[in-house]
Design a protein around this motif. Structure first.
Motif, PDB file in Angstrom:
ATOM      1  N   LYS A   1       1.063  -1.382  -0.040  1.00  0.00           N
ATOM      2  CA  LYS A   1      -0.311  -0.353  -0.011  1.00  0.00           C
ATOM      3  C   LYS A   1       0.833   1.479   0.084  1.00  0.00           C
ATOM      4  CE  LYS A   1      -4.223   1.934   2.210  1.00  0.00           C
ATOM      5  NZ  LYS A   1      -5.023   1.380   3.316  1.00  0.00           N
ATOM      6  N   TYR A   2       1.779   1.025   1.111  1.00  0.00           N
ATOM      7  CA  TYR A   2       2.740   2.410   0.661  1.00  0.00           C
ATOM      8  C   TYR A   2       4.212   2.505   1.013  1.00  0.00           C
ATOM      9  CZ  TYR A   2      -1.420   4.303   3.230  1.00  0.00           C
ATOM     10  OH  TYR A   2      -2.521   5.233   4.015  1.00  0.00           O
ATOM     11  N   GLY A   3       5.110   2.994   0.385  1.00  0.00           N
ATOM     12  CA  GLY A   3       6.866   2.982  -0.024  1.00  0.00           C
ATOM     13  C   GLY A   3       7.139   3.413   1.781  1.00  0.00           C
ATOM     14  N   TYR A   4       6.955   2.193   2.529  1.00  0.00           N
ATOM     15  CA  TYR A   4       7.454   2.783   3.599  1.00  0.00           C
ATOM     16  C   TYR A   4       8.277   3.200   4.147  1.00  0.00           C
ATOM     17  CZ  TYR A   4       3.682  -0.174   4.502  1.00  0.00           C
ATOM     18  OH  TYR A   4       1.600  -1.056   4.497  1.00  0.00           O
ATOM     19  N   PHE A   5       9.519   2.477   3.502  1.00  0.00           N
ATOM     20  CA  PHE A   5      11.207   2.950   3.723  1.00  0.00           C
ATOM     21  C   PHE A   5      11.229   4.050   2.857  1.00  0.00           C
ATOM     22  CE2 PHE A   5      11.043  -1.947   5.109  1.00  0.00           C
ATOM     23  CZ  PHE A   5      11.990  -1.409   6.650  1.00  0.00           C
ATOM     24  N   ALA A   6      11.142   4.473   1.953  1.00  0.00           N
ATOM     25  CA  ALA A   6      11.173   6.096   1.351  1.00  0.00           C
ATOM     26  C   ALA A   6      10.511   6.625   2.012  1.00  0.00           C
ATOM     27  CB  ALA A   6      10.307   5.689  -0.414  1.00  0.00           C
ATOM     28  N   ILE A   7       9.083   6.997   2.901  1.00  0.00           N
ATOM     29  CA  ILE A   7       8.633   7.176   3.600  1.00  0.00           C
ATOM     30  C   ILE A   7       9.768   7.558   4.752  1.00  0.00           C
ATOM     31  CG2 ILE A   7       6.877   8.288   4.934  1.00  0.00           C
ATOM     32  CD1 ILE A   7       5.398   6.971   2.633  1.00  0.00           C
ATOM     33  N   PHE A   8       9.865   6.273   5.704  1.00  0.00           N
ATOM     34  CA  PHE A   8      10.651   5.972   7.019  1.00  0.00           C
ATOM     35  C   PHE A   8      12.402   7.107   6.962  1.00  0.00           C
ATOM     36  CE2 PHE A   8      13.927   3.899   9.954  1.00  0.00           C
ATOM     37  CZ  PHE A   8      13.028   4.599  11.047  1.00  0.00           C
ATOM     38  N   LEU A   9      13.289   7.043   6.207  1.00  0.00           N
ATOM     39  CA  LEU A   9      14.142   7.566   5.262  1.00  0.00           C
ATOM     40  C   LEU A   9      13.852   8.568   5.153  1.00  0.00           C
ATOM     41  CD1 LEU A   9      15.867   4.341   3.175  1.00  0.00           C
ATOM     42  CD2 LEU A   9      17.009   5.505   5.379  1.00  0.00           C
ATOM     43  N   ALA A  10      13.003   9.343   4.044  1.00  0.00           N
ATOM     44  CA  ALA A  10      13.281  11.119   3.870  1.00  0.00           C
ATOM     45  C   ALA A  10      12.871  11.372   5.593  1.00  0.00           C
ATOM     46  CB  ALA A  10      11.723  11.405   3.698  1.00  0.00           C
ATOM     47  N   LEU A  11      12.178  10.657   7.066  1.00  0.00           N
ATOM     48  CA  LEU A  11      11.815  11.571   7.795  1.00  0.00           C
ATOM     49  C   LEU A  11      13.378  11.356   8.763  1.00  0.00           C
ATOM     50  CD1 LEU A  11       8.803  10.177   9.013  1.00  0.00           C
ATOM     51  CD2 LEU A  11       9.134  11.961   8.678  1.00  0.00           C
ATOM     52  N   ILE A  12      13.483  10.239   8.662  1.00  0.00           N
ATOM     53  CA  ILE A  12      15.016  10.323   9.102  1.00  0.00           C
ATOM     54  C   ILE A  12      16.062  11.632   8.688  1.00  0.00           C
ATOM     55  CG2 ILE A  12      17.721   8.969   9.187  1.00  0.00           C
ATOM     56  CD1 ILE A  12      16.055   6.148   9.440  1.00  0.00           C
ATOM     57  N   GLN A  13      16.768  11.824   7.008  1.00  0.00           N
ATOM     58  CA  GLN A  13      17.148  12.143   7.047  1.00  0.00           C
ATOM     59  C   GLN A  13      16.904  14.185   6.848  1.00  0.00           C
ATOM     60  OE1 GLN A  13      16.072  11.537   2.892  1.00  0.00           O
ATOM     61  NE2 GLN A  13      17.780   9.654   2.627  1.00  0.00           N
ATOM     62  N   THR A  14      16.102  14.269   7.019  1.00  0.00           N
ATOM     63  CA  THR A  14      15.152  15.477   8.027  1.00  0.00           C
ATOM     64  C   THR A  14      15.384  15.935   8.584  1.00  0.00           C
ATOM     65  OG1 THR A  14      13.007  15.095   6.191  1.00  0.00           O
ATOM     66  CG2 THR A  14      13.145  16.617   7.735  1.00  0.00           C
TER      67      THR A  14
ATOM     68  N   GLY B   1      14.593  18.945  -2.800  1.00  0.00           N
ATOM     69  CA  GLY B   1      14.714  18.417  -4.370  1.00  0.00           C
ATOM     70  C   GLY B   1      14.328  16.765  -4.182  1.00  0.00           C
ATOM     71  N   ASN B   2      15.474  16.315  -3.230  1.00  0.00           N
ATOM     72  CA  ASN B   2      15.933  14.883  -3.364  1.00  0.00           C
ATOM     73  C   ASN B   2      14.654  13.820  -2.481  1.00  0.00           C
ATOM     74  OD1 ASN B   2      18.396  15.145  -4.170  1.00  0.00           O
ATOM     75  ND2 ASN B   2      19.297  15.224  -2.446  1.00  0.00           N
ATOM     76  N   LEU B   3      14.184  14.425  -1.721  1.00  0.00           N
ATOM     77  CA  LEU B   3      12.840  14.794  -0.901  1.00  0.00           C
ATOM     78  C   LEU B   3      11.719  14.218  -1.678  1.00  0.00           C
ATOM     79  CD1 LEU B   3      13.228  15.286   3.041  1.00  0.00           C
ATOM     80  CD2 LEU B   3      13.876  13.455   1.531  1.00  0.00           C
ATOM     81  N   TYR B   4      11.404  15.460  -2.672  1.00  0.00           N
ATOM     82  CA  TYR B   4      10.757  15.660  -3.345  1.00  0.00           C
ATOM     83  C   TYR B   4      10.470  14.136  -4.097  1.00  0.00           C
ATOM     84  CZ  TYR B   4       7.466  16.865  -7.472  1.00  0.00           C
ATOM     85  OH  TYR B   4       6.210  16.564  -8.540  1.00  0.00           O
ATOM     86  N   ALA B   5      11.529  13.957  -4.993  1.00  0.00           N
ATOM     87  CA  ALA B   5      11.686  12.714  -5.798  1.00  0.00           C
ATOM     88  C   ALA B   5      11.800  11.788  -4.997  1.00  0.00           C
ATOM     89  CB  ALA B   5      13.325  12.993  -6.540  1.00  0.00           C
ATOM     90  N   GLN B   6      12.199  11.337  -4.326  1.00  0.00           N
ATOM     91  CA  GLN B   6      11.909   9.972  -2.604  1.00  0.00           C
ATOM     92  C   GLN B   6      10.271  10.097  -2.255  1.00  0.00           C
ATOM     93  OE1 GLN B   6      15.309   9.235  -0.331  1.00  0.00           O
ATOM     94  NE2 GLN B   6      14.136   9.160   1.465  1.00  0.00           N
ATOM     95  N   ILE B   7       9.616  10.911  -2.668  1.00  0.00           N
ATOM     96  CA  ILE B   7       9.052  10.852  -1.479  1.00  0.00           C
ATOM     97  C   ILE B   7       7.926  10.172  -2.979  1.00  0.00           C
ATOM     98  CG2 ILE B   7       6.449  12.013  -1.017  1.00  0.00           C
ATOM     99  CD1 ILE B   7       8.214  10.730   1.452  1.00  0.00           C
ATOM    100  N   ALA B   8       8.005  11.616  -4.684  1.00  0.00           N
ATOM    101  CA  ALA B   8       6.799  11.386  -5.200  1.00  0.00           C
ATOM    102  C   ALA B   8       7.639  10.179  -6.593  1.00  0.00           C
ATOM    103  CB  ALA B   8       7.120  12.463  -5.805  1.00  0.00           C
TER     104      ALA B   8
END
Length: 351
Positions: free
Chosen positions: A51-64, A127-134
């Protein structure tokens, strides 16, 4: 897999043909409704595995969170020193930026992976997180988290390796190499599926399954050219100053090769593949694995043979290096008084 509410989720993915109305997805008592059956089967086959890209979102939170901690502790560097609106270079190096001098002199090979978690500043991470999430989150849904993580971190390390070879004298941070690896890998996934499905003789398929195969091939072809167009834009943008094109290229190559190992390996275990398909899979798998291994060994050997003439003595003391550079550029005095772990040390003392 179960799709839940078909009308809403399928429309969001753009997989329902425009001529199919929402009513086509209501339960039907007519088993001969071929249009409904074929479209439903195609959507189930082409839809994401989760249903979701769990690790793409999780890593985005860690990077932020990491960038936020760095800027809360150390503040934002002057624009003249960091045009990405982020921390000082010595902070980035301390946290694990690509630093060839420390890799060679101190054996800090873990720096091949840690730049993925770091970003030069606010503009860089947006820029990177937009690509990672989208984009990357959608691809994780298609592949599943395990394969996605293999490609993400494998191509991220590959990106850092090539960046070390091409730009040994520069610090490097960012997840863009790993993101390009995901894009490159997805391109190869689409192209490979498009190619393999086209090799199966139409006469061996029922009319219904022949139509499903045709729909899937069109879908893969469309996605392939979308990713190719996006990659072209990224590589053109990589020619701008202060952008590490070597990391983008290394990540793209790494991701493509890793997927060309994984996909044929999975395809070998499918029962409906012909002997020619299996031979083709083995050739691609072995060739891609050898390319990965040989390139990795070649680049690691080059890095190990680097001397201070290649990467510069300044990277061993990044603070002194930045002070000299600031003076040379007339940016004013550069100070390295940020204690990176001071915030955590204070918390420990309070306990």
């Amino acid at each position: 897999m179960e799709l839940g509410t078909r009308s809403s989720r399928s429309r969001n993915e753009g997989l329902i043909p425009s001529h199919v109305s929402n009513s086509s997805f209501e339960p039907s008592d007519t088993p001969q409704d071929e249009d409904y059956t074929i479209t439903q089967h195609f959507i189930k086959e082409s839809f994401a595995k989760q249903k979701y890209g769990y690790f793409a979102i999780f890593l985005a939170l860690i990077q932020t969170a990491i960038l936020t901690i760095q800027m809360v502790q150390c503040g934002m560097a002057p624009y003249s020193q960091n045009r990405m609106l982020g921390p000082q270079p010595d902070v980035l190096s301390f946290w694990g930026a690509k630093n060839v001098a420390l890799i060679v002199e101190d054996g800090e090979w873990w720096r091949l992976l840690t730049p993925i978690f770091l970003h030069g500043g606010i503009l860089h991470i947006i820029g990177n997180l937009y690509a990672q999430i989208a984009i990357c989150a959608y691809i994780e849904r298609c592949w599943g988290s395990f394969v996605w993580l293999l490609v993400y971190f494998g191509s991220g390390a590959f990106a850092t390796l090539l960046s070390c070879v091409i730009w040994p004298e520069l610090l490097g941070v960012g997840s863009s190499g790993a993101i390009m690896g995901i894009i490159g890998g997805y391109m190869m996934d689409c192209f490979y599926s498009w190619l393999i499905e086209g090799q199966q003789p139409p006469t061996s398929l029922t009319p219904k399954h022949a139509l499903i195969q045709k729909l899937r091939r069109k879908f893969k072809k469309c996605r392939f050219f979308e990713m190719a167009f996006l990659s072209g834009i990224v590589f053109l943008a990589s020619l701008l100053p202060r952008i590490d094109w070597a990391a983008h290229l290394g990540g793209f190559i790494g991701g493509a090769l890793i997927v060309l190992v994984i996909i044929p390996l999975i395809d070998l275990f499918k029962k409906d593949r012909s002997c020619c398909n299996r031979i083709f899979n083995i050739v691609i798998l072995v060739g891609s694995a050898l390319a990965l291994l040989l390139l990795s060994l070649e680049w690691v050997e080059r890095i190990q043979n680097f001397t201070q003439d290649d990467y510069g003595e300044e990277l061993l003391d990044i603070c002194e290096s930045q002070q000299k550079y600031a003076e040379q550029e007339g940016w004013g005095e550069y100070t390295c008084d940020c204690q990176t772990w001071e915030l955590f040390a204070d918390d420990d003392e309070k306990e």
